[in-house]
Design a protein around this motif. Sequence first.
Motif, PDB file in Angstrom:
ATOM      1  N   VAL A 156      42.045  43.079  40.551  1.00 51.31           N
ATOM      2  CA  VAL A 156      43.457  42.826  40.824  1.00 51.31           C
ATOM      3  C   VAL A 156      43.950  41.599  40.052  1.00 51.31           C
ATOM      4  O   VAL A 156      43.149  40.810  39.548  1.00 51.31           O
ATOM      5  CB  VAL A 156      43.700  42.604  42.337  1.00 51.31           C
ATOM      6  N   GLU A 157      45.252  41.459  39.972  1.00 52.35           N
ATOM      7  CA  GLU A 157      45.868  40.221  39.493  1.00 52.35           C
ATOM      8  C   GLU A 157      46.367  39.468  40.714  1.00 52.35           C
ATOM      9  O   GLU A 157      46.965  40.061  41.606  1.00 52.35           O
ATOM     10  CB  GLU A 157      47.054  40.534  38.571  1.00 52.35           C
ATOM     11  N   GLY A 158      46.119  38.172  40.758  1.00 46.97           N
ATOM     12  CA  GLY A 158      46.578  37.370  41.884  1.00 46.97           C
ATOM     13  C   GLY A 158      45.698  37.498  43.110  1.00 46.97           C
ATOM     14  O   GLY A 158      46.206  37.579  44.231  1.00 46.97           O
ATOM     15  N   VAL A 159      44.384  37.498  42.938  1.00 47.12           N
ATOM     16  CA  VAL A 159      43.475  37.728  44.056  1.00 47.12           C
ATOM     17  C   VAL A 159      43.591  36.647  45.133  1.00 47.12           C
ATOM     18  O   VAL A 159      43.534  36.954  46.322  1.00 47.12           O
ATOM     19  CB  VAL A 159      42.008  37.896  43.588  1.00 47.12           C
ATOM     20  N   SER A 160      43.778  35.388  44.751  1.00 47.90           N
ATOM     21  CA  SER A 160      43.854  34.348  45.784  1.00 47.90           C
ATOM     22  C   SER A 160      45.124  34.478  46.618  1.00 47.90           C
ATOM     23  O   SER A 160      45.096  34.282  47.834  1.00 47.90           O
ATOM     24  CB  SER A 160      43.724  32.947  45.183  1.00 47.90           C
ATOM     25  N   ALA A 161      46.247  34.848  45.997  1.00 50.34           N
ATOM     26  CA  ALA A 161      47.486  35.064  46.754  1.00 50.34           C
ATOM     27  C   ALA A 161      47.336  36.269  47.679  1.00 50.34           C
ATOM     28  O   ALA A 161      47.791  36.239  48.829  1.00 50.34           O
ATOM     29  CB  ALA A 161      48.666  35.265  45.803  1.00 50.34           C
ATOM     30  N   TYR A 162      46.690  37.334  47.201  1.00 48.87           N
ATOM     31  CA  TYR A 162      46.476  38.521  48.034  1.00 48.87           C
ATOM     32  C   TYR A 162      45.548  38.189  49.202  1.00 48.87           C
ATOM     33  O   TYR A 162      45.774  38.622  50.333  1.00 48.87           O
ATOM     34  CB  TYR A 162      45.934  39.670  47.196  1.00 48.87           C
TER      35      TYR A 162
ATOM     36  N   ASN B 236      34.676  50.986  55.960  1.00 47.80           N
ATOM     37  CA  ASN B 236      34.397  50.955  54.529  1.00 47.80           C
ATOM     38  C   ASN B 236      34.483  49.525  54.006  1.00 47.80           C
ATOM     39  O   ASN B 236      35.358  48.761  54.411  1.00 47.80           O
ATOM     40  CB  ASN B 236      35.414  51.812  53.767  1.00 47.80           C
ATOM     41  N   PHE B 237      33.587  49.181  53.086  1.00 47.96           N
ATOM     42  CA  PHE B 237      33.622  47.872  52.442  1.00 47.96           C
ATOM     43  C   PHE B 237      34.465  47.966  51.176  1.00 47.96           C
ATOM     44  O   PHE B 237      34.271  48.866  50.362  1.00 47.96           O
ATOM     45  CB  PHE B 237      32.214  47.400  52.081  1.00 47.96           C
ATOM     46  N   ILE B 238      35.393  47.012  51.016  1.00 53.20           N
ATOM     47  CA  ILE B 238      36.263  46.988  49.840  1.00 53.20           C
ATOM     48  C   ILE B 238      36.266  45.569  49.295  1.00 53.20           C
ATOM     49  O   ILE B 238      36.510  44.603  50.037  1.00 53.20           O
ATOM     50  CB  ILE B 238      37.704  47.409  50.189  1.00 53.20           C
ATOM     51  N   GLY B 239      35.975  45.450  48.001  1.00 55.33           N
ATOM     52  CA  GLY B 239      36.007  44.163  47.326  1.00 55.33           C
ATOM     53  C   GLY B 239      37.232  44.066  46.451  1.00 55.33           C
ATOM     54  O   GLY B 239      37.680  45.053  45.864  1.00 55.33           O
ATOM     55  N   PHE B 240      37.785  42.853  46.358  1.00 57.12           N
ATOM     56  CA  PHE B 240      38.934  42.576  45.498  1.00 57.12           C
ATOM     57  C   PHE B 240      38.515  41.438  44.581  1.00 57.12           C
ATOM     58  O   PHE B 240      38.014  40.413  45.063  1.00 57.12           O
ATOM     59  CB  PHE B 240      40.145  42.160  46.328  1.00 57.12           C
ATOM     60  N   GLY B 241      38.711  41.594  43.279  1.00 55.90           N
ATOM     61  CA  GLY B 241      38.280  40.556  42.357  1.00 55.90           C
ATOM     62  C   GLY B 241      39.221  40.374  41.180  1.00 55.90           C
ATOM     63  O   GLY B 241      39.940  41.288  40.796  1.00 55.90           O
ATOM     64  N   GLU B 242      39.166  39.154  40.620  1.00 57.87           N
ATOM     65  CA  GLU B 242      39.954  38.817  39.436  1.00 57.87           C
ATOM     66  C   GLU B 242      39.118  37.918  38.552  1.00 57.87           C
ATOM     67  O   GLU B 242      38.466  36.984  39.036  1.00 57.87           O
ATOM     68  CB  GLU B 242      41.235  38.094  39.864  1.00 57.87           C
ATOM     69  N   ARG B 243      39.128  38.201  37.253  1.00 61.38           N
ATOM     70  CA  ARG B 243      38.394  37.367  36.307  1.00 61.38           C
ATOM     71  C   ARG B 243      38.995  35.969  36.266  1.00 61.38           C
ATOM     72  O   ARG B 243      40.208  35.816  36.247  1.00 61.38           O
ATOM     73  CB  ARG B 243      38.433  37.991  34.911  1.00 61.38           C
ATOM     74  N   THR B 244      38.129  34.957  36.281  1.00 60.02           N
ATOM     75  CA  THR B 244      38.591  33.577  36.210  1.00 60.02           C
ATOM     76  C   THR B 244      38.591  33.108  34.764  1.00 60.02           C
ATOM     77  O   THR B 244      37.916  33.686  33.923  1.00 60.02           O
ATOM     78  CB  THR B 244      37.697  32.633  37.063  1.00 60.02           C
ATOM     79  N   GLU B 245      39.333  32.067  34.511  1.00 62.19           N
ATOM     80  CA  GLU B 245      39.396  31.506  33.139  1.00 62.19           C
ATOM     81  C   GLU B 245      38.191  30.669  32.859  1.00 62.19           C
ATOM     82  O   GLU B 245      37.624  30.039  33.668  1.00 62.19           O
ATOM     83  CB  GLU B 245      40.677  30.682  32.978  1.00 62.19           C
TER      84      GLU B 245
END
Length: 139
Positions: free
Chosen positions: A92-98, A130-139
């Motif tokens: 996702v984009e914006g993982v910390s806000a989500y 169900n297990f669901i992961g949300f991730g975003e690449r860091t800089e």
Amino acid sequence: MKLKKFTTNFIVEDVSNSIVYYRDILGFQLEMVVDDKQKTTNEINTDQKYVFAIMSRDGIQIMLQTPDSIAEDVPAFKESSAGVSACFYLEVEGVSAYYEEVREKVEIVRELYTTWYGMQEFHIRDCNGNFIGFGERTE
């Protein structure tokens, strides 16, 4: 052969409850729902029993289907036990806000953290287990 799309079909006991969870908590939209008489619509009625639904958010689709309904479509599911040993992962984009948006509304199984491989992630267990992961690449 060319692969075109991958869509998760969660087997759930209560399609209506799952629609509400994914809509109201995770921000998905209902695209289509099928009742037990095989009538389709794009709205739910709490007095109706549903057997299948499609939901989407930002180009990602998920399907929700009752055990009996999927067993009619694919008889091998009649012999299958409930549960899954998988983690469904969404980049996702914006993982910390989500994370901040949903953290008080969901069962968090891993708080927001940064992995050794450069992803900021968190994981939940949905209303069906169900297990669901949300991730975003860091800089």
